[in-house]
Write a protein that holds these residues in place. Structure first.
Motif, PDB file in Angstrom:
ATOM      1  N   ASN A 105     -67.086  75.081  71.793  1.00  0.00           N
ATOM      2  CA  ASN A 105     -66.086  75.198  70.699  1.00  0.00           C
ATOM      3  C   ASN A 105     -66.316  74.096  69.788  1.00  0.00           C
ATOM      4  O   ASN A 105     -66.375  72.912  70.216  1.00  0.00           O
ATOM      5  CB  ASN A 105     -64.678  75.130  71.129  1.00  0.00           C
ATOM      6  CG  ASN A 105     -63.769  75.431  70.009  1.00  0.00           C
ATOM      7  OD1 ASN A 105     -64.010  75.494  68.943  1.00  0.00           O
ATOM      8  ND2 ASN A 105     -62.367  75.576  70.441  1.00  0.00           N
ATOM      9  N   THR A 106     -66.566  74.183  68.498  1.00  0.00           N
ATOM     10  CA  THR A 106     -66.867  73.154  67.408  1.00  0.00           C
ATOM     11  C   THR A 106     -65.527  72.721  66.987  1.00  0.00           C
ATOM     12  O   THR A 106     -65.887  71.628  66.276  1.00  0.00           O
ATOM     13  CB  THR A 106     -67.709  73.823  66.249  1.00  0.00           C
ATOM     14  OG1 THR A 106     -67.084  74.895  65.857  1.00  0.00           O
ATOM     15  CG2 THR A 106     -69.139  74.367  66.769  1.00  0.00           C
ATOM     16  N   LYS A 107     -64.391  73.120  67.140  1.00  0.00           N
ATOM     17  CA  LYS A 107     -63.226  72.414  66.590  1.00  0.00           C
ATOM     18  C   LYS A 107     -62.925  71.101  67.429  1.00  0.00           C
ATOM     19  O   LYS A 107     -63.226  71.122  68.506  1.00  0.00           O
ATOM     20  CB  LYS A 107     -62.109  73.262  67.014  1.00  0.00           C
ATOM     21  CG  LYS A 107     -62.253  74.693  65.750  1.00  0.00           C
ATOM     22  CD  LYS A 107     -60.970  75.511  66.329  1.00  0.00           C
ATOM     23  CE  LYS A 107     -61.212  76.790  65.198  1.00  0.00           C
ATOM     24  NZ  LYS A 107     -59.876  77.655  65.300  1.00  0.00           N
ATOM     25  N   PRO A 108     -62.641  69.962  66.883  1.00  0.00           N
ATOM     26  CA  PRO A 108     -62.522  68.763  67.467  1.00  0.00           C
ATOM     27  C   PRO A 108     -61.607  68.474  68.400  1.00  0.00           C
ATOM     28  O   PRO A 108     -61.800  67.663  69.331  1.00  0.00           O
ATOM     29  CB  PRO A 108     -62.598  67.763  66.332  1.00  0.00           C
ATOM     30  CG  PRO A 108     -61.682  68.732  65.065  1.00  0.00           C
ATOM     31  CD  PRO A 108     -62.313  69.964  65.557  1.00  0.00           C
ATOM     32  N   ALA A 109     -60.514  69.142  68.242  1.00  0.00           N
ATOM     33  CA  ALA A 109     -59.188  68.549  69.031  1.00  0.00           C
ATOM     34  C   ALA A 109     -58.528  69.605  69.786  1.00  0.00           C
ATOM     35  O   ALA A 109     -58.370  70.731  69.466  1.00  0.00           O
ATOM     36  CB  ALA A 109     -58.113  68.048  68.097  1.00  0.00           C
ATOM     37  N   ILE A 110     -58.234  69.238  71.009  1.00  0.00           N
ATOM     38  CA  ILE A 110     -57.162  70.172  71.819  1.00  0.00           C
ATOM     39  C   ILE A 110     -55.764  69.519  71.703  1.00  0.00           C
ATOM     40  O   ILE A 110     -55.551  68.332  71.938  1.00  0.00           O
ATOM     41  CB  ILE A 110     -57.725  69.900  73.232  1.00  0.00           C
ATOM     42  CG1 ILE A 110     -59.140  70.616  73.225  1.00  0.00           C
ATOM     43  CG2 ILE A 110     -56.753  70.856  74.233  1.00  0.00           C
ATOM     44  CD1 ILE A 110     -59.819  70.208  74.799  1.00  0.00           C
ATOM     45  N   HIS A 132     -64.630  73.427  76.855  1.00  0.00           N
ATOM     46  CA  HIS A 132     -64.342  73.435  75.350  1.00  0.00           C
ATOM     47  C   HIS A 132     -65.316  72.833  74.636  1.00  0.00           C
ATOM     48  O   HIS A 132     -65.931  73.456  73.618  1.00  0.00           O
ATOM     49  CB  HIS A 132     -63.049  72.723  75.370  1.00  0.00           C
ATOM     50  CG  HIS A 132     -62.695  72.437  73.879  1.00  0.00           C
ATOM     51  ND1 HIS A 132     -62.039  73.324  73.210  1.00  0.00           N
ATOM     52  CD2 HIS A 132     -62.827  71.303  73.169  1.00  0.00           C
ATOM     53  CE1 HIS A 132     -61.852  72.841  71.902  1.00  0.00           C
ATOM     54  NE2 HIS A 132     -62.159  71.800  71.756  1.00  0.00           N
TER      55      HIS A 132
END
Length: 58
Positions: A35-40, A31
């Motif tokens: 992926n540059t999105k911060p949260a899972i 991840h």
């Protein structure tokens, strides 16, 4: 899963309760590399714990 837990008593053994869990686990493992999105989301998958502790069933 119980046999796996017994074979490796020092390791926590979990099983996913959803289809395609292996693919999801792979995506989560890489991840942060793609992926540059911060949260899972924390509730993305449910896990069942398997223990190596033997229980006496009467």
């Amino acid at each position: 899963m119980h046999m796996l837990a017994e074979a490796f008593p020092d390791v926590e053994v979990y099983a996913a309760s959803m289809a395609q869990a292996t693919a999801l686990g792979t995506a989560l493992a890489i991840h942060f590399g793609w992926n540059t999105k911060p949260a899972i989301p924390h509730d993305l998958i449910n896990l069942k714990y398997y223990s190596a502790v033997k229980r006496n069933i009467i």
